[in-house]
Structure formats: C-alpha cells, structure tokens
Design an enzyme around this catalytic site. Structure first.
Site: not given
Length: 516
Positions: A390, A233, A255, A180, A289, A238
């Site tokens: 972030e 993501g 991750e 996906k 990331c 997550g």
C-alpha cells in the site's frame, strides 16, 4: 470555529469542557497545501489525559445507557441536521486541514450526514429478537446492551465520515466514547464533537483526546476501563492494537489497509473504465484505503486503455483544493510525501516504467505544500512491491493479463482484500468475478471507491479482523447481545433434559432425565 480562521489553541474535550494536556505540551495542525498555514494548536495528550477522559465517560455511562433508544436516535438525527447546516463550512475546514479538494470534502461531510440519519432510525428498529422456546410456558428473546466506555481511533483521510461510522453507532448502542482522532486532522474532529454537543448529547458522553498514536492512542487501547476499541489505520499499527487488546481480552474492531484493483476486460467500455481508474487512483490524492492502486487490463485493450489513461492523467490539475478547477490536492504531510516518492524509486528499480508523474511538485505555489504529481507505472508485474504494498498516494500501476482467469488471480494476489472492481459488459464474467474476487467489497463497472452507508464496509485478509462498519448490522459491532429466558410455568423446567411426553402421548412431563 470557521474554516479559514486559525484555531488559536484548542483543548481536549472532556466532560464538555476544553482543557490543555496536563503536560502542557502541544502540536500544530498545518495546511498541507500551504505548510506555513497553522490551522490550530492542540494538546499533545498522554495517558494522564486519557484517564481524565475515561473517567468522564464512566461518570456519564449510567445516565446515557438508561436513555431510551429512540431518544438517543433523536440526538443523533439532530446532529445530522446540524452537519447539513454546517456542511459547507466544515468541508472548507476539512480541505484546509487535510487537503482533499472541496467537492470531495463535501462528500465526506455528506457521508456523516447519511450515517447519522441511518443510525438514528435504528433507535426504533434494531433492538433484539423473540424466538420460540423448546419448553412450554417459556419465552426466549435477545436484547442489545452497551459495552460501556469504548475507544474510537480514527484516521485523517476521512476526518468526519469515519468518526461518524464509529461514534454514531457506538452512541446509539448506549456506550460512552473517548475519541482519539489522527493528529493531522484534529480541528475536524473537534468540530464534529461540538456539533454532537449542540445536538443535545449529555456531558461526558463523548470526549475527545488529541495527540499521537504512541502516546494517547496506546494509552486508550490499554486503559483497563475501556471495554472495546474501534480502530481505522495502517496494518502495522493495527497489529499492535490487536495484540494489546488480545492480552486484555478486549473487543477490537480493525479496518486496515488495501491494495485495491480495477480489472478491465476486453469487452469493457474503455472511456467508462478510464473515468473509474482516474477517480479510484487519484481521488483524495490516492489517500484512501479503497484507492485503485492497481489497474489489471486484458491485452487486447491494454494499449487503448493506457493511452487514454495517460492523456487524462496529464490533464489533472494539482493545487489547493479550495481553488476552483483543482483535481488533485496535496498529500497529508512531509513524511507521506517522502514515502510516496520512495515508492517511485522502488518501482523504477524493479524495472517498471514510470509513464507519467513520479515527482515532487516544486513549481510556484505548489512548493508551499506537499504535492506529488499523479503517477502511472506500466510494465508492472504482480510480484513487484508497487503491485503488492500500500503506497497511499497518487500512484497506480498497470498490469497486463491474457484472460479473465489470470485477471482474477492477479487481483487476488495481495495480502489485502478490501475493494476490487471489474469492468465488463459480459454478465457471465461479472458474476464470476463477484463470486471469486477475494474482497469485502466488489464493484461492477464502477471504481473501487464509493461505498454507501446502508451496506457493510470492511474487508478480508490483512484488511482487518473481519468486523464490518455501517450497514444493517452496524450495531452488532457496538453492542453486546444478552439472551433472556422468562419461565412462567410455575415449576422447574430444564432445557435439553425435560421432554414433553404429552406432546406425543398426551401424558404430563415427568421432569426426569431422559434415558438415565
């Protein structure tokens, strides 16, 4: 599919055939540099479509898991060769669909090529181990087996590289896969899957379902016949994935995000450090990331470093990544553009100084897309939100420190731990930083982006749940270990109970429980 031609209407790739969503709903993939440009129309799938894909993967599982490992490797190697053949066309498609400049898009495809070559070799190497048994005439060994049907959920910022990190080792281990991809880069994922099919992957071994996370992604995570989930993501999503997998006792590899930092010590090569800061902060418009969103600088070189950084940032050219000379492309969509700009407001409200950038670009052709001017904040303190959260955009923050001790403390002060970097010419400082920086990846005299597939990739703290991708142990994440004992003694032997008195005295074992 060519990189410039719009995809009229693509379908989910299920059992090697494209099909629309059963609901008939669709969504558009748009060029972030020219928002009027529709790259393609894709199915907006839901649980029904996911179920179709899982059933196709189940039907293909027996044949694929029975395929010898070297034969699986040959297909993956052929896919890597086809990716090399189509590298330029796929890179151009990537730039058009998600915005990174062409040279970076080529690197994204190259990483997938490298991963394919690397994993293909594992088909003749990384299988199991044979170890001594404590009993006579008995073998002890391990082997790897697939989970079964697995789900891979991938982001838009590395739309070919990250699927390759997950799909290639999953396939090598004998799993069948439902992929996906992110809704912002479906055309790249479809082309990646088509290349694997051209390489000889059997029908149903890889299936692709397009759609949104809360619909198709959630259904994939919760499907009872999907045995493992591999997700890259954001942290918030997550956590939801981990919670769902935890309730189902399903393997889950996450991750997630990063708040990475470059530490610049007083003895560093400043020109080199600025080179690294520019690439780390503004490569892929900061949408990595591993992006360097914090620059931690010792005060003796703070002024010199900052002046060079601002001067170089001012020279960066925004634009369509397919145009020669462009340094920074757009952010992925209107929502992300708004998010990045909101953090600029947050930084100013916290008392940080916006030294350059911090604006939505509206001049000329830039108004057609989602462009944000490369932004540097100075006067930032570690507790500020722009130093902790972030942003995932072309924004970085300069933080001043007085010593190596303080630099390491500041670098470690966030809830993330993916990639940290130190610039220094002092070997003692470098090795201390290597030891004390709390991250899965540490660079010395290099920026925070630049991982190579022969080393494991992943982080600590809120960056994930401890799993690693790539590297020599990559297949550990995508396979189950089975321990095997073969007793050819011809009699009952009991581990931890039977003792070999003949080893000590020359007598035969009694098969009695020792001490009872």
């Amino acid at each position: 599919m060519t990189s410039e031609a719009a995809v009229a209407e693509a379908g989910n790739l299920i059992a090697a055939a494209q099909s629309p969503a059963r609901s008939g709903r669709t969504f558009e993939s748009r060029n972030p540099a020219h928002s009027h440009d529709v790259v393609g129309v894709f199915p907006r799938s839901d649980a029904t479509d996911v179920d179709d894909a899982v059933r196709a993967a189940q039907a293909a599982l027996r044949g694929w898991r029975g395929t010898p490992w070297p034969a699986r490797g040959e297909i993956i190697l052929r896919a890597a060769e086809l990716l090399q053949r189509d590298k330029e066309a796929l890179a151009r498609l990537m730039t058009r669909e998600m915005g990174k400049v062409l040279v970076e898009a080529r690197g994204d495809v190259q990483e997938a090529i490298d991963m394919g070559i690397f994993i293909a070799g594992e088909g003749r190497r990384a299988f199991g181990e044979t170890v001594p048994s404590e009993l006579r005439h008995k073998w002890a060994m391990t082997m790897r087996q697939p989970f079964g049907v697995v789900g891979c959920i991938t982001p838009w910022n590395f739309p070919v590289a990250i699927p390759s990190w997950k799909v290639f080792p999953a396939l090598m281990a004998g799993n069948t896969v439902v992929l996906k991809p992110a809704e912002d880069s479906p055309a790249c994922a479809l082309r990646f899957a088509e290349i694997l099919e051209e390489a000889g992957l059997p029908v149903g071994v890889l299936n692709v379902v397009f759609g949104f996370g809360e619909e198709a992604g959630d259904a994939l995570v919760r499907h009872p016949d999907v045995k493992a989930i591999f997700f890259t993501g954001g942290v918030a999503t997550g956590r939801l994935v981990a919670e769902a997998c935890g309730r189902l006792l399903k393997k889950c590899s996450l991750e997630l995000g990063g708040k990475n930092a470059i530490v610049v010590l007083a003895d560093a090569d400043l020109e080199l450090a600025v080179d690294g800061a520019l690439w780390g902060a503004f490569g892929t418009a900061g949408q990595r990331c591993t992006a360097a969103s914090r620059l931690i600088v010792e005060r003796p070189v703070l002024s010199g470093f900052t002046e060079r950084l601002l001067s170089r940032t001012a020279d960066l050219r925004l634009g369509d990544g397919l145009e020669p000379g462009v340094d920074v492309g757009p952010v992925i969509n209107q929502s992300q553009l708004g998010r990045v700009h909101e953090y600029t407001k947050i930084g100013e409200a916290e008392g940080a100084r916006r030294a350059i950038g911090g604006e939505i670009a509206r001049d000329g052709a830039l108004a057609e897309g989602w462009f944000y001017t490369p932004t540097v904040f100075t006067g930032v303190t570690p507790a500020m939100r722009i130093a902790q959260e972030e942003i995932f955009g072309p924004t970085t923050a300069v933080l001043a420190v007085d010593s190596l001790d303080e630099a390491l403390d500041v670098a470690n002060s966030t809830r993330y731990g993916l990639s940290l970097s130190v610039y220094t010419n002092d070997l003692r400082c470098a090795f201390r930083a290597i030891d004390e920086l709390e991250s899965g990846i540490v660079y010395v005299n290099a920026p925070t982006s630049g991982a190579e597939i022969q080393l494991p990739f992943g982080g600590v703290k809120d960056t994930g749940n401890g799993h690693r991708e790539a590297g020599g142990r990559a297949l550990d994440e995508f396979s189950e270990w089975k321990s095997i004992y073969i007793d050819h003694s011809g009699r009952l032997q009991r581990a931890q109970i039977d003792t070999y008195e003949e080893t000590r005295t020359g007598s035969q074992p009694s098969n009695k429980v020792s001490g009872q």
